[in-house]
Design a protein around this motif. Structure first.
Motif, short mmCIF file in Angstrom:
data_model
loop_
_atom_site.label_atom_id
_atom_site.label_comp_id
_atom_site.label_asym_id
_atom_site.label_seq_id
_atom_site.Cartn_x
_atom_site.Cartn_y
_atom_site.Cartn_z
N HIS A 165 0.82 -1.22 0.00
CA HIS A 165 0.00 0.00 0.00
C HIS A 165 0.85 1.27 0.00
N GLY A 166 2.12 1.13 -0.35
CA GLY A 166 2.98 2.28 -0.58
C GLY A 166 3.58 2.94 0.64
N PHE A 167 3.58 2.28 1.78
CA PHE A 167 4.20 2.84 2.98
C PHE A 167 5.64 2.35 3.04
N ALA A 168 6.57 3.26 2.78
CA ALA A 168 7.99 2.89 2.72
C ALA A 168 8.62 2.77 4.10
N SER A 169 7.97 3.32 5.11
CA SER A 169 8.54 3.27 6.45
C SER A 169 7.45 3.19 7.50
N ASP A 170 7.86 2.82 8.70
CA ASP A 170 6.93 2.79 9.82
C ASP A 170 6.40 4.20 10.09
N GLY A 171 7.25 5.19 9.89
CA GLY A 171 6.86 6.59 10.10
C GLY A 171 5.77 7.05 9.16
N LEU A 211 3.43 5.14 7.78
CA LEU A 211 2.18 4.52 8.23
C LEU A 211 1.70 5.20 9.51
N ALA A 212 2.63 5.54 10.39
CA ALA A 212 2.28 6.23 11.64
C ALA A 212 1.62 7.58 11.35
N ALA A 213 2.16 8.32 10.40
CA ALA A 213 1.60 9.62 10.05
C ALA A 213 0.18 9.49 9.51
N ALA A 214 -0.08 8.44 8.77
CA ALA A 214 -1.41 8.25 8.19
C ALA A 214 -2.43 7.76 9.21
N THR A 215 -1.99 6.91 10.15
CA THR A 215 -2.93 6.22 11.03
C THR A 215 -3.02 6.77 12.44
N GLY A 216 -1.97 7.44 12.88
CA GLY A 216 -1.93 7.90 14.27
C GLY A 216 -1.39 6.86 15.23
N VAL A 217 -1.02 5.68 14.72
CA VAL A 217 -0.37 4.67 15.55
C VAL A 217 1.13 4.95 15.47
N SER A 218 1.79 5.08 16.61
CA SER A 218 3.18 5.51 16.61
C SER A 218 4.09 4.56 15.84
N ALA A 219 5.13 5.14 15.25
CA ALA A 219 6.09 4.35 14.48
C ALA A 219 6.78 3.33 15.37
N LEU A 221 5.50 1.76 17.93
CA LEU A 221 4.59 0.62 18.13
C LEU A 221 4.57 -0.26 16.89
N ILE A 222 4.48 0.35 15.72
CA ILE A 222 4.47 -0.42 14.47
C ILE A 222 5.73 -1.26 14.37
N SER A 223 6.88 -0.67 14.71
CA SER A 223 8.14 -1.40 14.69
C SER A 223 8.13 -2.55 15.70
N ARG A 224 7.59 -2.31 16.87
CA ARG A 224 7.55 -3.35 17.91
C ARG A 224 6.57 -4.46 17.54
N TYR A 225 5.50 -4.13 16.79
CA TYR A 225 4.59 -5.17 16.30
C TYR A 225 5.33 -6.09 15.33
N GLN A 226 6.16 -5.49 14.48
CA GLN A 226 6.90 -6.27 13.50
C GLN A 226 7.96 -7.13 14.14
N GLU A 283 2.31 -7.39 21.53
CA GLU A 283 1.13 -7.81 20.78
C GLU A 283 0.31 -6.56 20.46
N PRO A 284 -0.18 -6.43 19.23
CA PRO A 284 -0.95 -5.23 18.89
C PRO A 284 -2.30 -5.22 19.61
N SER A 285 -2.76 -4.02 19.92
CA SER A 285 -4.08 -3.88 20.54
C SER A 285 -5.13 -3.85 19.44
N VAL A 286 -6.33 -4.25 19.79
CA VAL A 286 -7.43 -4.22 18.82
C VAL A 286 -7.68 -2.78 18.38
N GLN A 287 -7.56 -1.83 19.30
CA GLN A 287 -7.77 -0.42 18.94
C GLN A 287 -6.80 0.02 17.86
N ASN A 288 -5.53 -0.36 17.99
CA ASN A 288 -4.56 0.04 16.98
C ASN A 288 -4.75 -0.72 15.68
N LEU A 289 -5.13 -1.98 15.76
CA LEU A 289 -5.42 -2.72 14.53
C LEU A 289 -6.59 -2.08 13.79
N ARG A 290 -7.58 -1.61 14.54
CA ARG A 290 -8.73 -0.93 13.94
C ARG A 290 -8.28 0.33 13.19
#
Length: 156
Positions: free
Chosen positions: A23-29, A31-39, A41-46, A51-58
């Motif tokens: 979907h064209g997201f070259a970095s965690d940052g 995706l973070a800018a688009a979604t409001g989920v911190s970079a 956290l995204i890195s730690r999920y990877q 474990e990701p929260s349902v709120q952040n997955l939403r």
């Protein structure tokens, strides 16, 4: 000095990375800018650190082109059966008696998980043996990255 991006350490991490790239997201940052989920956290999920929260997955799902349920299943927070994502056999679908018995045993909440896993392993082994004896090849399973990109692998 450039910071090298670490490879994901879990199946969910690879799945998330594949969705991001598809979907064209070259970095965690990004995706973070688009979604409001911190970079972070995204890195730690990877990495599998948390474990990701349902709120952040939403919050992530719409930007990654998948449903909340799909992310929950891939993150092993729920099964597709628990979320009603697997169609149940209808009255018009006639299931072999032995398969119906296996299905009943696997869906029995009073049975221990270890017994269910033993039954699943036994069935997998029986199917593998049957395929070997009949000369049938097992269908190729698409990787998480292929599923994320919408690519299926067809059996030869």
């Amino acid at each position: 000095m450039s910071k090298k991006r670490r490879d994901p350490q879990t199946p969910f991490g690879w799945y998330l990375r594949a969705l991001m790239e598809a979907h064209g997201f070259a970095s965690d940052g990004e995706l973070a800018a688009a979604t409001g989920v911190s970079a972070s956290l995204i890195s730690r999920y990877q990495s599998g650190d948390i474990e990701p929260s349902v709120q952040n997955l939403r919050r992530l799902a719409p930007y990654l082109g998948v449903s909340l349920g799909e992310l929950m299943v891939e993150a092993t927070l729920a099964t597709s059966e628990e979320l009603g994502m697997v169609p149940r056999a209808t009255a018009t679908t006639k299931l072999d008696a032995s398969l119906a018995e296996a299905q009943r045993l696997l869906s029995d909440p009073t049975r221990p998980d270890s017994a269910k896993e033993y039954l699943r392993d036994t069935l997998r082994g029986a199917i593998a043996f049957w395929r070997q004896q009949t000369g049938l090849k097992a269908p190729a399973e698409p990787s998480a990255a292929d599923r994320a990109a919408g690519r299926g692998v067809r059996a030869a």
